[in-house]
Design an enzyme around this catalytic site. Structure first.
Site, PDB file in Angstrom:
ATOM      1  N   GLY A   1      -7.824  -3.105  -0.314  1.00  0.00           N
ATOM      2  CA  GLY A   1      -8.439  -3.861   0.479  1.00  0.00           C
ATOM      3  C   GLY A   1      -9.492  -3.182   1.196  1.00  0.00           C
ATOM      4  O   GLY A   1      -9.852  -3.113   2.472  1.00  0.00           O
TER       5      GLY A   1
ATOM      6  N   VAL B   1      -2.892  -6.592  -5.654  1.00  0.00           N
ATOM      7  CA  VAL B   1      -1.822  -5.703  -5.369  1.00  0.00           C
ATOM      8  C   VAL B   1      -0.553  -6.462  -5.472  1.00  0.00           C
ATOM      9  O   VAL B   1       0.498  -5.958  -5.457  1.00  0.00           O
ATOM     10  CB  VAL B   1      -1.985  -5.130  -3.833  1.00  0.00           C
ATOM     11  CG1 VAL B   1      -3.432  -4.228  -3.891  1.00  0.00           C
ATOM     12  CG2 VAL B   1      -1.639  -6.176  -2.824  1.00  0.00           C
TER      13      VAL B   1
ATOM     14  N   ASN C   1      -3.762  -0.330   2.236  1.00  0.00           N
ATOM     15  CA  ASN C   1      -4.624  -1.273   3.426  1.00  0.00           C
ATOM     16  C   ASN C   1      -4.413  -2.808   3.175  1.00  0.00           C
ATOM     17  O   ASN C   1      -4.597  -3.448   3.972  1.00  0.00           O
ATOM     18  CB  ASN C   1      -5.945  -0.459   3.870  1.00  0.00           C
ATOM     19  CG  ASN C   1      -6.761  -1.481   4.767  1.00  0.00           C
ATOM     20  OD1 ASN C   1      -6.601  -1.434   5.718  1.00  0.00           O
ATOM     21  ND2 ASN C   1      -7.800  -2.234   4.229  1.00  0.00           N
TER      22      ASN C   1
ATOM     23  N   SER D   1       0.703  -2.150  11.951  1.00  0.00           N
ATOM     24  CA  SER D   1      -0.250  -3.164  12.870  1.00  0.00           C
ATOM     25  C   SER D   1       0.788  -2.929  14.141  1.00  0.00           C
ATOM     26  O   SER D   1       1.786  -2.366  14.157  1.00  0.00           O
ATOM     27  CB  SER D   1       0.066  -4.381  12.540  1.00  0.00           C
ATOM     28  OG  SER D   1      -0.402  -5.151  13.621  1.00  0.00           O
TER      29      SER D   1
ATOM     30  N   TYR E   1       3.859 -11.981   9.464  1.00  0.00           N
ATOM     31  CA  TYR E   1       2.965 -10.722   9.576  1.00  0.00           C
ATOM     32  C   TYR E   1       3.768  -9.441  10.173  1.00  0.00           C
ATOM     33  O   TYR E   1       3.681  -8.607   9.674  1.00  0.00           O
ATOM     34  CB  TYR E   1       1.711 -11.037  10.366  1.00  0.00           C
ATOM     35  CG  TYR E   1       0.740  -9.972  10.415  1.00  0.00           C
ATOM     36  CD1 TYR E   1       0.032  -9.731   9.156  1.00  0.00           C
ATOM     37  CD2 TYR E   1       0.261  -9.151  11.402  1.00  0.00           C
ATOM     38  CE1 TYR E   1      -0.799  -8.732   9.120  1.00  0.00           C
ATOM     39  CE2 TYR E   1      -0.571  -8.129  11.321  1.00  0.00           C
ATOM     40  CZ  TYR E   1      -1.105  -7.868  10.349  1.00  0.00           C
ATOM     41  OH  TYR E   1      -2.220  -6.750  10.264  1.00  0.00           O
TER      42      TYR E   1
ATOM     43  N   ALA F   1       6.933  -9.097  10.502  1.00  0.00           N
ATOM     44  CA  ALA F   1       8.209  -8.773   9.921  1.00  0.00           C
ATOM     45  C   ALA F   1       7.535  -7.842   8.624  1.00  0.00           C
ATOM     46  O   ALA F   1       8.175  -6.881   8.339  1.00  0.00           O
ATOM     47  CB  ALA F   1       8.925  -9.836   9.354  1.00  0.00           C
TER      48      ALA F   1
ATOM     49  N   LYS G   1       5.000  -6.021   8.425  1.00  0.00           N
ATOM     50  CA  LYS G   1       4.355  -4.621   9.048  1.00  0.00           C
ATOM     51  C   LYS G   1       5.544  -3.734   9.264  1.00  0.00           C
ATOM     52  O   LYS G   1       5.363  -2.827   9.297  1.00  0.00           O
ATOM     53  CB  LYS G   1       3.481  -4.742   9.884  1.00  0.00           C
ATOM     54  CG  LYS G   1       2.195  -5.524   9.465  1.00  0.00           C
ATOM     55  CD  LYS G   1       1.360  -4.640   8.280  1.00  0.00           C
ATOM     56  CE  LYS G   1       0.070  -5.263   8.001  1.00  0.00           C
ATOM     57  NZ  LYS G   1      -0.461  -4.544   6.842  1.00  0.00           N
TER      58      LYS G   1
END
Length: 252
Positions: A12, A60, A86, A143, A156, A158, A160
């Site tokens: 990323g 990825v 990333n 995050s 998102y 969960a 991270k």
């Protein structure tokens, strides 16, 4: 030049925080492979740094694509010293209306992608010619919502949170191989979603009071922390989650 002679692979890495991390690594002397599905405007950076920057198209979530990325990095620069996981996506939505497809897409990139890249980089980081190096460095990007409830961000958050636990587990498993694994957890940064938040005056006013710094973070501040975790300066930091959030007070 804390990363002089090192090679960093950044997923990323063609825009947003990934690009900021790439720029910081290049400034410290590293050769950098930026991996992403799309090159975006990376040509500008490539023109500036010449043969020290390589873009490699990568998905990825695909095991073969990840293997190709690592092989390309080794072929271009002779090895891999640093991996920055990333690459990430966000499919926001309250649980009642969040689709299975969006849930799966979020976890595939944000979590499975971290696993695939980590597994694939172990061999090049522990190759015989790396025996006298400072050891490998893996940096996972999490995050501020990994440990804080955020309505509408179930998938998102969960993903991270899982990345942070994966960081600790892989740190324990890879320490005997001379590889450290840490997690960089940005808060609200003046890039991407953070910039969008600040552009909404009403929303930003409710969040500003939660920041002890009273401002958005700068992308280069995240890049500087990534360089620290990638360098010899962090040799005794392992399995840690380093928050870069200006003193985010979630309950304020």
């Amino acid at each position: 030049m804390r990363l002089d002679g090192q090679t960093a692979v950044i997923t990323g890495g063609t825009r947003g925080l990934g690009r900021a991390i790439a720029e910081a690594c290049l400034a410290e002397g590293a050769s950098v492979v930026v991996a992403a599905r799309n090159p975006y405007d990376i040509k500008e950076l490539a023109d500036e740094h010449g043969d020290r920057l390589l873009y490699h198209q990568t998905d990825v979530t695909d095991e073969r694509s990840v293997a190709g990325l690592m092989a390309a990095a080794v072929e271009a620069f002779g090895g891999i010293d640093v991996l920055v996981n990333n690459a990430g996506v966000s499919r926001d939505g309250k649980i009642a209306r969040l689709s299975v497809a969006d849930w799966n897409a979020t976890l595939a990139t944000n979590l499975t992608g971290v696993f695939l890249c980590t597994r694939a980089v172990i061999a090049p980081m522990t190759a015989p010619d790396k025996a006298t190096s400072a050891g490998g460095r893996i940096i996972n990007v999490s995050s501020c919502v990994a440990g804080r409830a955020a309505i509408g961000a179930a998938a998102y958050s969960a993903s991270k949170a899982a990345v942070e636990m994966f960081t600790r587990t892989s740190a324990a498993e890879l320490a005997p191989k001379g590889i450290t694994v840490n997690c960089l957890s940005p808060g609200y940064i003046d890039e991407g979603m953070g910039k969008e938040l600040a552009s909404n005056e009403r929303a930003w006013e409710s969040y500003r009071g939660r920041l002890l710094s009273g401002r958005l973070g700068r992308p280069e501040e995240v890049g500087a922390t990534a360089v620290f975790l990638a360098s010899r300066d962090s040799s005794y930091v392992n399995g840690s989650v380093v928050e870069v959030n200006g003193g985010l007070m979630w309950a304020a």
